[in-house]
Design a protein around this motif. Structure first.
Motif, PDB file in Angstrom:
ATOM      1  N   SER A 138      51.032   5.700   8.006  1.00  0.00           N
ATOM      2  CA  SER A 138      51.096   4.847   6.819  1.00  0.00           C
ATOM      3  C   SER A 138      50.420   5.498   5.620  1.00  0.00           C
ATOM      4  CB  SER A 138      50.439   3.489   7.098  1.00  0.00           C
ATOM      5  OG  SER A 138      49.059   3.646   7.360  1.00  0.00           O
ATOM      6  N   THR A 139      49.790   6.644   5.841  1.00  0.00           N
ATOM      7  CA  THR A 139      49.131   7.354   4.736  1.00  0.00           C
ATOM      8  C   THR A 139      49.838   8.657   4.388  1.00  0.00           C
ATOM      9  OG1 THR A 139      47.596   8.493   6.231  1.00  0.00           O
ATOM     10  CG2 THR A 139      46.905   6.350   5.351  1.00  0.00           C
ATOM     11  N   TYR A 140      50.959   8.911   5.045  1.00  0.00           N
ATOM     12  CA  TYR A 140      51.715  10.141   4.816  1.00  0.00           C
ATOM     13  C   TYR A 140      53.189   9.820   4.576  1.00  0.00           C
ATOM     14  CZ  TYR A 140      47.972  13.297   6.308  1.00  0.00           C
ATOM     15  OH  TYR A 140      46.804  14.009   6.386  1.00  0.00           O
ATOM     16  N   HIS A 141      53.827  10.636   3.766  1.00  0.00           N
ATOM     17  CA  HIS A 141      55.284  10.628   3.719  1.00  0.00           C
ATOM     18  C   HIS A 141      55.766  11.347   4.974  1.00  0.00           C
ATOM     19  CE1 HIS A 141      54.920   9.255  -0.344  1.00  0.00           C
ATOM     20  NE2 HIS A 141      54.422  10.398  -0.773  1.00  0.00           N
ATOM     21  N   MET A 142      56.738  10.764   5.628  1.00  0.00           N
ATOM     22  CA  MET A 142      57.244  11.328   6.871  1.00  0.00           C
ATOM     23  C   MET A 142      58.689  11.777   6.675  1.00  0.00           C
ATOM     24  SD  MET A 142      54.628  11.054   8.863  1.00  0.00           S
ATOM     25  CE  MET A 142      55.416  11.524  10.411  1.00  0.00           C
TER      26      MET A 142
ATOM     27  N   ASN B 197      51.120  14.740   2.637  1.00  0.00           N
ATOM     28  CA  ASN B 197      50.500  13.814   1.697  1.00  0.00           C
ATOM     29  C   ASN B 197      50.214  14.528   0.371  1.00  0.00           C
ATOM     30  OD1 ASN B 197      48.200  15.344   2.064  1.00  0.00           O
ATOM     31  ND2 ASN B 197      47.036  13.756   3.127  1.00  0.00           N
ATOM     32  N   GLY B 198      49.684  13.792  -0.562  1.00  0.00           N
ATOM     33  CA  GLY B 198      49.441  14.332  -1.893  1.00  0.00           C
ATOM     34  C   GLY B 198      48.319  15.353  -1.969  1.00  0.00           C
ATOM     35  N   LEU B 199      47.578  15.512  -0.871  1.00  0.00           N
ATOM     36  CA  LEU B 199      46.492  16.490  -0.849  1.00  0.00           C
ATOM     37  C   LEU B 199      46.954  17.836  -0.318  1.00  0.00           C
ATOM     38  CD1 LEU B 199      43.657  14.193   0.554  1.00  0.00           C
ATOM     39  CD2 LEU B 199      44.132  14.795  -1.837  1.00  0.00           C
ATOM     40  N   GLY B 200      48.227  17.944  -0.031  1.00  0.00           N
ATOM     41  CA  GLY B 200      48.771  19.196   0.483  1.00  0.00           C
ATOM     42  C   GLY B 200      48.708  19.342   1.979  1.00  0.00           C
ATOM     43  N   HIS B 201      48.287  18.301   2.678  1.00  0.00           N
ATOM     44  CA  HIS B 201      48.288  18.344   4.143  1.00  0.00           C
ATOM     45  C   HIS B 201      49.728  18.213   4.613  1.00  0.00           C
ATOM     46  CE1 HIS B 201      44.013  16.544   3.752  1.00  0.00           C
ATOM     47  NE2 HIS B 201      43.994  17.854   3.641  1.00  0.00           N
ATOM     48  N   ASP B 202      50.156  19.154   5.448  1.00  0.00           N
ATOM     49  CA  ASP B 202      51.548  19.221   5.866  1.00  0.00           C
ATOM     50  C   ASP B 202      51.568  19.594   7.338  1.00  0.00           C
ATOM     51  OD1 ASP B 202      54.485  21.110   4.688  1.00  0.00           O
ATOM     52  OD2 ASP B 202      54.280  19.404   6.050  1.00  0.00           O
TER      53      ASP B 202
END
Length: 116
Positions: free
Chosen positions: A29-33, A99-104
């Motif tokens: 719910s905190t990431y684009h999937m 996510n917007g922090l660059g975590h992928d």
């Protein structure tokens, strides 16, 4: 952080599969999937995206209304329902979380083969 795809396999043309992507170590719910696929000799193609708040779903033109992305927050799992499968849908299918922090983060992929 771990993403584990499952649900791939061999299916006949016109058949259906539902892929699952189970996440651990973070909340979907905190990431684009996203769901993507790659077949030999072709570039990876992003097929479907569901936004972190679940309000937006986007699809690649190649899905042509045949694929549906969904999620179950309680199970921390994202799904890709694929209908009317064609031989050209044969590929390794991956999910990833960004996510917007660059975590992928990426899963290991699941093979889908569409053949008679």
């Amino acid at each position: 952080v771990l993403l584990v795809e499952s649900g791939g396999g061999l299916v006949q043309p016109g058949g259906s599969l539902r892929l699952s992507c189970a996440a651990s170590g973070f909340s979907i719910s905190t990431y684009h999937m996203n769901w993507s696929r790659q077949s030999p000799g072709k570039e990876r193609e992003t097929l479907a995206t569901i936004s972190s708040d679940g309000t937006r779903r986007d699809y690649a033109p190649s899905t042509n209304g045949r694929f549906t992305i969904s999620r179950d927050i309680a199970k921390n799992t994202v799904y890709l329902q694929m209908n009317s499968l064609k031989p050209e849908d044969t590929a390794v299918y991956y999910c990833n979380a960004i996510n917007g922090l660059g975590h992928d983060y990426w899963g290991q992929g699941t093979q889908v083969t569409v053949s008679s």
